[in-house]
Design a protein around this motif. Structure first.
Motif, PDB file in Angstrom:
ATOM      1  N   ASP A 191       4.286  -7.595   8.645  1.00 18.81           N
ATOM      2  CA  ASP A 191       4.763  -8.903   8.220  1.00 18.81           C
ATOM      3  C   ASP A 191       5.022  -8.964   6.715  1.00 18.81           C
ATOM      4  O   ASP A 191       5.495  -9.969   6.198  1.00 18.81           O
ATOM      5  N   ARG A 192       4.687  -7.864   6.031  1.00 20.32           N
ATOM      6  CA  ARG A 192       4.909  -7.735   4.582  1.00 20.32           C
ATOM      7  C   ARG A 192       4.114  -8.760   3.774  1.00 20.32           C
ATOM      8  O   ARG A 192       4.605  -9.346   2.801  1.00 20.32           O
ATOM      9  N   ASP A 193       2.860  -8.968   4.197  1.00 22.28           N
ATOM     10  CA  ASP A 193       2.025  -9.900   3.436  1.00 22.28           C
ATOM     11  C   ASP A 193       1.695  -9.363   2.057  1.00 22.28           C
ATOM     12  O   ASP A 193       1.235 -10.105   1.192  1.00 22.28           O
ATOM     13  N   TYR A 194       1.916  -8.064   1.847  1.00 23.69           N
ATOM     14  CA  TYR A 194       1.613  -7.457   0.547  1.00 23.69           C
ATOM     15  C   TYR A 194       2.640  -7.827  -0.511  1.00 23.69           C
ATOM     16  O   TYR A 194       2.401  -7.636  -1.711  1.00 23.69           O
ATOM     17  N   ASP A 252      -3.448 -16.506  -5.050  1.00 26.65           N
ATOM     18  CA  ASP A 252      -4.752 -17.136  -5.320  1.00 26.65           C
ATOM     19  C   ASP A 252      -5.869 -16.169  -4.958  1.00 26.65           C
ATOM     20  O   ASP A 252      -6.426 -16.216  -3.872  1.00 26.65           O
ATOM     21  N   THR A 253      -6.182 -15.273  -5.876  1.00 25.03           N
ATOM     22  CA  THR A 253      -7.225 -14.282  -5.652  1.00 25.03           C
ATOM     23  C   THR A 253      -8.360 -14.517  -6.634  1.00 25.03           C
ATOM     24  O   THR A 253      -8.122 -14.626  -7.837  1.00 25.03           O
ATOM     25  N   PRO A 254      -9.586 -14.629  -6.152  1.00 24.75           N
ATOM     26  CA  PRO A 254     -10.714 -14.793  -7.067  1.00 24.75           C
ATOM     27  C   PRO A 254     -10.746 -13.656  -8.078  1.00 24.75           C
ATOM     28  O   PRO A 254     -10.628 -12.485  -7.707  1.00 24.75           O
ATOM     29  N   PRO A 255     -10.867 -13.939  -9.383  1.00 25.66           N
ATOM     30  CA  PRO A 255     -10.861 -12.886 -10.396  1.00 25.66           C
ATOM     31  C   PRO A 255     -11.913 -11.818 -10.153  1.00 25.66           C
ATOM     32  O   PRO A 255     -11.700 -10.641 -10.440  1.00 25.66           O
ATOM     33  N   SER A 256     -13.060 -12.204  -9.580  1.00 27.77           N
ATOM     34  CA  SER A 256     -14.137 -11.241  -9.371  1.00 27.77           C
ATOM     35  C   SER A 256     -13.786 -10.204  -8.314  1.00 27.77           C
ATOM     36  O   SER A 256     -14.439  -9.170  -8.217  1.00 27.77           O
ATOM     37  N   PHE A 257     -12.751 -10.484  -7.506  1.00 25.05           N
ATOM     38  CA  PHE A 257     -12.376  -9.570  -6.443  1.00 25.05           C
ATOM     39  C   PHE A 257     -11.085  -8.810  -6.761  1.00 25.05           C
ATOM     40  O   PHE A 257     -10.572  -8.112  -5.908  1.00 25.05           O
ATOM     41  N   LYS A 258     -10.533  -8.992  -7.938  1.00 23.86           N
ATOM     42  CA  LYS A 258      -9.253  -8.374  -8.279  1.00 23.86           C
ATOM     43  C   LYS A 258      -9.400  -6.862  -8.368  1.00 23.86           C
ATOM     44  O   LYS A 258     -10.079  -6.335  -9.245  1.00 23.86           O
ATOM     45  N   PRO A 259      -8.793  -6.091  -7.450  1.00 22.18           N
ATOM     46  CA  PRO A 259      -8.925  -4.629  -7.498  1.00 22.18           C
ATOM     47  C   PRO A 259      -8.111  -4.032  -8.643  1.00 22.18           C
ATOM     48  O   PRO A 259      -7.078  -4.577  -9.051  1.00 22.18           O
ATOM     49  N   SER A 307      -0.909  13.349  -4.956  1.00 22.84           N
ATOM     50  CA  SER A 307      -0.950  12.079  -5.659  1.00 22.84           C
ATOM     51  C   SER A 307      -2.386  11.580  -5.571  1.00 22.84           C
ATOM     52  O   SER A 307      -2.992  11.607  -4.490  1.00 22.84           O
ATOM     53  N   VAL A 308      -2.944  11.126  -6.696  1.00 21.83           N
ATOM     54  CA  VAL A 308      -4.335  10.693  -6.737  1.00 21.83           C
ATOM     55  C   VAL A 308      -4.371   9.174  -6.842  1.00 21.83           C
ATOM     56  O   VAL A 308      -3.931   8.594  -7.831  1.00 21.83           O
ATOM     57  N   VAL A 309      -4.901   8.540  -5.798  1.00 20.80           N
ATOM     58  CA  VAL A 309      -5.018   7.088  -5.758  1.00 20.80           C
ATOM     59  C   VAL A 309      -6.455   6.714  -6.125  1.00 20.80           C
ATOM     60  O   VAL A 309      -7.400   7.098  -5.438  1.00 20.80           O
ATOM     61  N   SER A 310      -6.616   5.974  -7.209  1.00 18.26           N
ATOM     62  CA  SER A 310      -7.944   5.557  -7.664  1.00 18.26           C
ATOM     63  C   SER A 310      -8.085   4.049  -7.478  1.00 18.26           C
ATOM     64  O   SER A 310      -7.197   3.286  -7.884  1.00 18.26           O
ATOM     65  N   VAL A 311      -9.195   3.645  -6.852  1.00 17.53           N
ATOM     66  CA  VAL A 311      -9.442   2.228  -6.577  1.00 17.53           C
ATOM     67  C   VAL A 311     -10.790   1.851  -7.161  1.00 17.53           C
ATOM     68  O   VAL A 311     -11.805   2.508  -6.911  1.00 17.53           O
ATOM     69  N   CYS A 323       0.078  -2.537  -1.185  1.00 12.28           N
ATOM     70  CA  CYS A 323      -0.428  -2.494   0.187  1.00 12.28           C
ATOM     71  C   CYS A 323      -1.942  -2.297   0.224  1.00 12.28           C
ATOM     72  O   CYS A 323      -2.641  -2.912   1.047  1.00 12.28           O
ATOM     73  N   ILE A 324      -2.469  -1.455  -0.666  1.00 13.44           N
ATOM     74  CA  ILE A 324      -3.919  -1.261  -0.717  1.00 13.44           C
ATOM     75  C   ILE A 324      -4.608  -2.529  -1.201  1.00 13.44           C
ATOM     76  O   ILE A 324      -5.650  -2.939  -0.670  1.00 13.44           O
ATOM     77  N   GLU A 325      -4.023  -3.172  -2.204  1.00 16.33           N
ATOM     78  CA  GLU A 325      -4.608  -4.412  -2.711  1.00 16.33           C
ATOM     79  C   GLU A 325      -4.642  -5.474  -1.615  1.00 16.33           C
ATOM     80  O   GLU A 325      -5.637  -6.192  -1.457  1.00 16.33           O
ATOM     81  N   ALA A 326      -3.572  -5.564  -0.830  1.00 15.97           N
ATOM     82  CA  ALA A 326      -3.541  -6.529   0.274  1.00 15.97           C
ATOM     83  C   ALA A 326      -4.607  -6.199   1.307  1.00 15.97           C
ATOM     84  O   ALA A 326      -5.285  -7.092   1.824  1.00 15.97           O
TER      85      ALA A 326
END
Length: 448
Positions: free
Chosen positions: A232-235, A245-252, A265-269, A330-333
């Motif tokens: 659905d492309r919610d990302y 509307d994302t709580p700042p404390s949860f912002k990846p 490719s190195v994905v760091s979270v 997409c990972i953030e979503a």
């Protein structure tokens, strides 16, 4: 015409490596005093990391550290895990389940996720008709959906609802009120579909505002919700869009770099830690057709650091800024879909047709909006969990909660918990349905 002869290939040849080298699983409670080590050695195959993480997540284990290596033909994983209270895994039935699910005989039947010490899933009450819904979210939408099902005399045996970025995705399992059997009558299904579509559209005529699908079978419910929202492309709008509307404390914080030496490719979270975080990220990478070759996971409460060495299934790395930005979004979503702040309401009552409709109507009339929901049936008891917030965006007034207690307290048990913001590793609702229903390849429909 000349006869063509083809060389014979043993149909079991593809499984030869697995039969010669079956998976080895070790559950170690002696090496560390504060966690249990689970080691998995196996022949490598596509999707194996997601399978392992999915099994551990389904029995509500917290992965505090993990080391993944699957470069070549062999897959080796080490997981540091605890239960929801931070204790080692000492229950014999749970350990036996892990060994059987991940080991050579494995193969706990796909879809049946009944695990020791957990609530009986919806399979124990018979087959269901599965309904998938996805559309634009608005206050009271879940109440309207459940009211339609109640009016058509369908009982909601289990359901799970996620909302993210203005969209709602839900999977509901219903049966006929009188027969307690799946709904197979095409006329009744057609009426249900038309009414649900009208609700999802609201006042809009655009067919793409919402989708409705029916089917039967088994697949993993959390993964299906991820697939539905991804398709659905919610990302879109995540990441660089400050209006989300994302709580700042949860912002990846997510970055992607190139490992020149090995061609990865190195994905760091880096983000707030919580239950099922690794599953959500691995699920998304897998559904985006990326293969994880190596990974390192660690938790420094209340934060988690995860690093994945990946390539696309075609062997390519992420070389363009557009590709990188899409993976980051997409990972953030995927991380944010399961994040909830506010109040968690746990309700238990005798199951009956219209119960979900009644509860969601009361929530709506008291000005509460549902951001996530889980419904399961345990024998004759319905266990409902709702994450709610004030429809106007303000903190929920405790007077509202007291009004809820007075209105529904005489017919059902109500427990209210504030979702912690300082430690996002709050337990998942153990009463949520662990069922796994298969919907076929509906992802193509949503991507079309």
């Amino acid at each position: 015409m000349a006869r063509v002869c083809w060389p014979y290939f043993d149909p079991e040849y593809e499984n030869l490596s697995t039969r010669i080298n079956p998976p080895r699983v070790s559950v170690d409670n002696t090496t560390y005093s504060d966690c249990t080590l689970i080691k998995v050695d196996s022949v490598n195959k596509p999707g194996i990391l997601l399978e392992v993480v999915q099994i551990l997540s389904d029995i509500d284990l917290i992965i505090t550290k993990a080391y993944i290596s699957s470069d070549g033909g062999w897959f080796m994983d080490v997981f540091h895990v605890t239960d929801q209270q931070g204790n080692k895994i000492t229950d014999g039935k749970t350990i036996e389940y892990i060994e059987k699910a991940l080991g050579p005989k494995g193969q706990i039947k796909e879809g049946v996720k009944t695990s020791p010490g957990k609530r009986v899933d919806v399979h124990s009450i018979g087959e269901q008709t599965a309904i998938e819904l996805i559309g634009r979210d608005r206050p009271g939408l879940l109440s309207e959906i459940s009211a339609v099902l109640a009016n058509l005399r369908f009982n909601v045996a289990a359901a799970e609802v996620w909302t993210h970025n203005g969209r709602i995705a839900c999977v509901l399992y219903v049966n006929d009120e009188l027969t307690c059997q799946p709904v197979k009558d095409p006329t009744r299904l057609s009426v249900m579909e038309e009414q649900l579509k009208n609700i999802l559209r609201g006042c809009e005529d655009d067919e793409k505002v919402g989708y409705t699908s029916f089917s039967m079978g088994f697949t993993h419910i959390d993964r299906r919700l991820h697939q539905m929202l991804f398709a659905d492309r919610d990302y879109e709008g995540c990441g660089l869009n400050e209006e989300v509307d994302t709580p700042p404390s949860f912002k990846p914080k997510i970055t992607i770099e190139r490992c020149e030496e090995k061609g990865y490719s190195v994905v760091s979270v880096r983000c707030k830690d919580r239950a099922k975080l690794m599953f959500d990220i691995v699920c998304t990478l897998t559904d985006m057709q990326y293969v994880v070759f190596h990974a390192t996971i660690s938790s420094d409460s209340p934060y988690a650091s995860q690093e994945y060495y990946i390539r696309h299934m075609d062997g390519c790395t992420l070389d363009t800024e557009g590709e990188k930005e899409r993976v980051i979004k997409c990972i953030e979503a995927a991380i944010q879909r399961r994040v909830s702040e506010g109040l968690r309401l746990e309700l238990c009552a005798k199951d009956r047709v219209g119960l979900l409709s009644e509860v969601t109507r009361i929530l709506r009339e008291n000005g509460l909006s549902v951001s996530r929901a889980g419904v399961s049936t345990v024998g004759e008891q319905a266990v409902n969990v709702f994450f709610v917030r004030d429809a106007s965006g303000k903190p929920v007034d405790m007077k509202t909660i007291e009004a809820l207690r007075k209105e529904i307290g005489h017919t059902m048990m109500l427990n209210v918990k504030k979702v912690p913001t300082s430690n996002s590793k709050a337990p998942e609702a153990s009463g949520w349905a662990k069922t796994s229903f298969f919907f076929g390849n509906l992802l193509e429909k949503f991507l079309a």
